[in-house]
Design an enzyme around this catalytic site. Structure first.
Site, PDB file in Angstrom:
ATOM      1  N   TRP A 104      47.272  64.106  50.951  1.00 23.36           N
ATOM      2  CA  TRP A 104      48.176  64.983  51.699  1.00 23.36           C
ATOM      3  C   TRP A 104      48.360  64.507  53.132  1.00 23.36           C
ATOM      4  O   TRP A 104      49.472  64.514  53.666  1.00 23.36           O
ATOM      5  CB  TRP A 104      47.696  66.432  51.650  1.00 23.36           C
ATOM      6  CG  TRP A 104      47.793  67.005  50.264  1.00 23.36           C
ATOM      7  CD1 TRP A 104      46.756  67.407  49.470  1.00 23.36           C
ATOM      8  CD2 TRP A 104      48.985  67.204  49.489  1.00 23.36           C
ATOM      9  NE1 TRP A 104      47.234  67.848  48.260  1.00 23.36           N
ATOM     10  CE2 TRP A 104      48.591  67.732  48.241  1.00 23.36           C
ATOM     11  CE3 TRP A 104      50.349  66.977  49.723  1.00 23.36           C
ATOM     12  CZ2 TRP A 104      49.508  68.049  47.238  1.00 23.36           C
ATOM     13  CZ3 TRP A 104      51.271  67.294  48.722  1.00 23.36           C
ATOM     14  CH2 TRP A 104      50.831  67.815  47.503  1.00 23.36           C
ATOM     15  N   ASP A 174      46.487  70.926  58.574  1.00 17.59           N
ATOM     16  CA  ASP A 174      46.925  71.364  57.251  1.00 17.59           C
ATOM     17  C   ASP A 174      45.705  72.000  56.582  1.00 17.59           C
ATOM     18  O   ASP A 174      44.794  71.314  56.143  1.00 17.59           O
ATOM     19  CB  ASP A 174      47.422  70.158  56.445  1.00 17.59           C
ATOM     20  CG  ASP A 174      47.825  70.547  55.022  1.00 17.59           C
ATOM     21  OD1 ASP A 174      47.687  71.735  54.654  1.00 17.59           O
ATOM     22  OD2 ASP A 174      48.271  69.642  54.276  1.00 17.59           O
ATOM     23  N   LYS A 198      47.189  78.123  47.242  1.00 26.01           N
ATOM     24  CA  LYS A 198      45.855  77.617  46.921  1.00 26.01           C
ATOM     25  C   LYS A 198      44.827  78.748  47.031  1.00 26.01           C
ATOM     26  O   LYS A 198      44.127  79.037  46.090  1.00 26.01           O
ATOM     27  CB  LYS A 198      45.465  76.466  47.849  1.00 26.01           C
ATOM     28  CG  LYS A 198      46.467  75.315  47.900  1.00 26.01           C
ATOM     29  CD  LYS A 198      46.558  74.577  46.583  1.00 26.01           C
ATOM     30  CE  LYS A 198      47.775  73.671  46.473  1.00 26.01           C
ATOM     31  NZ  LYS A 198      47.939  72.697  47.527  1.00 26.01           N
TER      32      LYS A 198
HETATM   33  C1  LIG Z   1      48.934  71.705  47.890  1.00 25.44           C
HETATM   34  C2  LIG Z   1      48.821  71.083  49.212  1.00 25.44           C
HETATM   35  C3  LIG Z   1      49.942  70.639  49.906  1.00 25.44           C
HETATM   36  C4  LIG Z   1      51.342  70.773  49.347  1.00 25.44           C
HETATM   37  O1  LIG Z   1      51.701  72.106  49.329  1.00 25.44           O
HETATM   38  P1  LIG Z   1      53.190  72.570  48.912  1.00 25.44           P
HETATM   39  O2  LIG Z   1      53.154  74.014  49.240  1.00 25.44           O
HETATM   40  O3  LIG Z   1      53.333  72.282  47.458  1.00 25.44           O
HETATM   41  O4  LIG Z   1      54.162  71.809  49.727  1.00 25.44           O
HETATM   42  C5  LIG Z   1      49.759  70.070  51.143  1.00 25.44           C
HETATM   43  N1  LIG Z   1      48.535  69.940  51.688  1.00 25.44           N
HETATM   44  C6  LIG Z   1      47.421  70.347  51.042  1.00 25.44           C
HETATM   45  C7  LIG Z   1      46.086  70.167  51.684  1.00 25.44           C
HETATM   46  C8  LIG Z   1      47.531  70.933  49.787  1.00 25.44           C
HETATM   47  O5  LIG Z   1      46.437  71.356  49.141  1.00 25.44           O
END
Ligand SMILES: *Cc1c(COP(=O)(O)O)cnc(C)c1O
Length: 365
Positions: A104, A174, A198
């Site tokens: 990511w 993030d 998540k």
């Molecule tokens: C799942 C995830 C993403 C992507 O998320 P989306 O909502 O599908 O764009 C980005 N960063 C991390 C750490 C993730 O777990």
């Protein structure tokens, strides 16, 4: 109720049963409103109360002071990979610094590079993303527009035990896959973002928490929907917000506050669940091999391998027969991944552990 299996999905992830029961109640008719939660207006009194409660609950859970704004946007964490540099890097006479500890973070770099200069301070790619850097391995530039990192890399299962210390440079994180999994010191961050699906709710809402002073960096000629300041001013309702997702995030925050007792409590449970699996991996004599180094292990996503890909396939097939589902590792690294988010019951992790012990006994060579 139809039977529920053990759901180890990395995302959308498991939700608390009491939250699902409330949704079920509200699906046909909301108390007082008499219409479904899927049909109600974002201008209704009902939604405004939901929005106010989720804001208040998040402030309480994360200890967020008034100089931070909490937004509910759309487009997922992926959209923030672009929105952050568009707002905070464009037009700045300074590069942005990125720490890359997995898939990511690498994607975030790619989008930031479209907006300006990016320096990658540390990249775990050559080591196959098995760890996060130590503070002593990082040299920060005081002139950076911001420093970006990924607190938990969902695919590789590597997590920072504590955020890096970047001095006065705004720290951007993030936090998609460990948001609300443990307490942290918000004052160390300039901006935090997390896709809800998540650990915080269903897909559709992306939570962005931004410190007030960063708004001064935003260029004046941005498209309306790209400008954080507009979303702050319009309380995340410039366009139709994802009403249902925000409502479920509110229920999850209520569950964390009232049923669990806050983030310190949920962190204890998360450590307990993760230890059940990591201890077994460590005691398996090399039958199960964890992807992450010990000091970088994720409490949310436990990624590991078995001696052969064929055995991993057998593992998945037999696990499903025991109601243990969605354990397949991400295609980019293979193996097995057990995602054990806040709402994953201890009993489910125990069931996986019992299965792993049995599987090893039956298949060891
Ligand atoms: C799942 C995830 C993403 C992507 O998320 P989306 O909502 O599908 O764009 C980005 N960063 C991390 C750490 C993730 O777990």
């Amino acid at each position: 109720m139809t039977k529920r299996v053990h759901n180890f999905s990395a995302g959308p992830g498991v939700l608390p049963v009491p939250v699902l029961e409330t949704i079920q109640r509200d699906m046909l008719s909301l108390p007082k409103a008499g219409i479904s939660v899927l049909e109600i207006s974002h201008r209704s009194k009902w939604y405004i109360e939901i929005y106010e409660e989720v804001q208040a609950n998040l402030r309480k859970l994360l200890n967020i002071p008034s100089n931070y704004h909490i937004l509910f946007l759309q487009g997922g964490a992926n959209f923030q990979f672009s929105m952050i540099p568009i707002n905070l890097l464009r037009g700045q006479n300074a590069p942005a610094d990125y720490i890359v500890t997995g898939t990511w973070g690498a994607k975030a770099v790619k989008e930031a590079q479209r907006e300006g200069e990016v320096r990658v301070l540390w990249n775990g790619k050559d080591d196959n993303f098995v760890r996060v850097p130590k503070q002593t391995e990082l040299t920060f530039n005081s002139d950076a527009a911001y420093v970006h990192f990924t607190s938990n890399e969902t695919i590789q299962g590597v997590e920072f035990p504590v955020e890096p210390d970047v001095g006065d440079v705004p720290l951007v994180c993030d936090m998609s896959s460990d948001f609300m999994a443990r307490p942290f010191d918000i004052s160390r961050y300039g901006l935090i973002y997390a896709g809800a699906q998540k650990n915080a709710g269903p897909a559709g809402a992306t939570i962005v928490i931004i410190r007030d002073d960063l708004l001064a960096k935003i260029p004046d000629d941005l498209h309306t929907m790209l400008d954080y300041r507009i979303h702050i001013k319009k309380e995340s309702s410039y366009n139709t917000p994802p009403v249902f997702s925000v409502y479920v995030v509110m229920l999850v925050t209520r569950w964390l506050l009232n049923d669990i007792g806050g983030l310190a409590e949920v962190a204890k449970l998360n450590h307990q669940k993760a230890s059940l699996l990591y201890n077994l991996i460590d005691e398996s004599g090399g039958f199960y091999v964890g992807h992450a180094q010990t000091d970088s292990r994720s409490i949310m996503n436990v990624s590991f391998n078995l001696p052969t890909p064929e055995l991993e396939q057998t593992f998945l097939t037999e696990a499903a027969q025991h109601d243990l589902h969605t354990l397949k590792g991400h295609r980019s690294i293979g193996g097995i991944r057990a995602s054990i988010y806040n709402a994953m019951p201890l009993e489910s992790v125990q069931a996986l552990r019992d299965f792993m012990i049995k599987f090893q006994a039956e298949h060891k060579t």
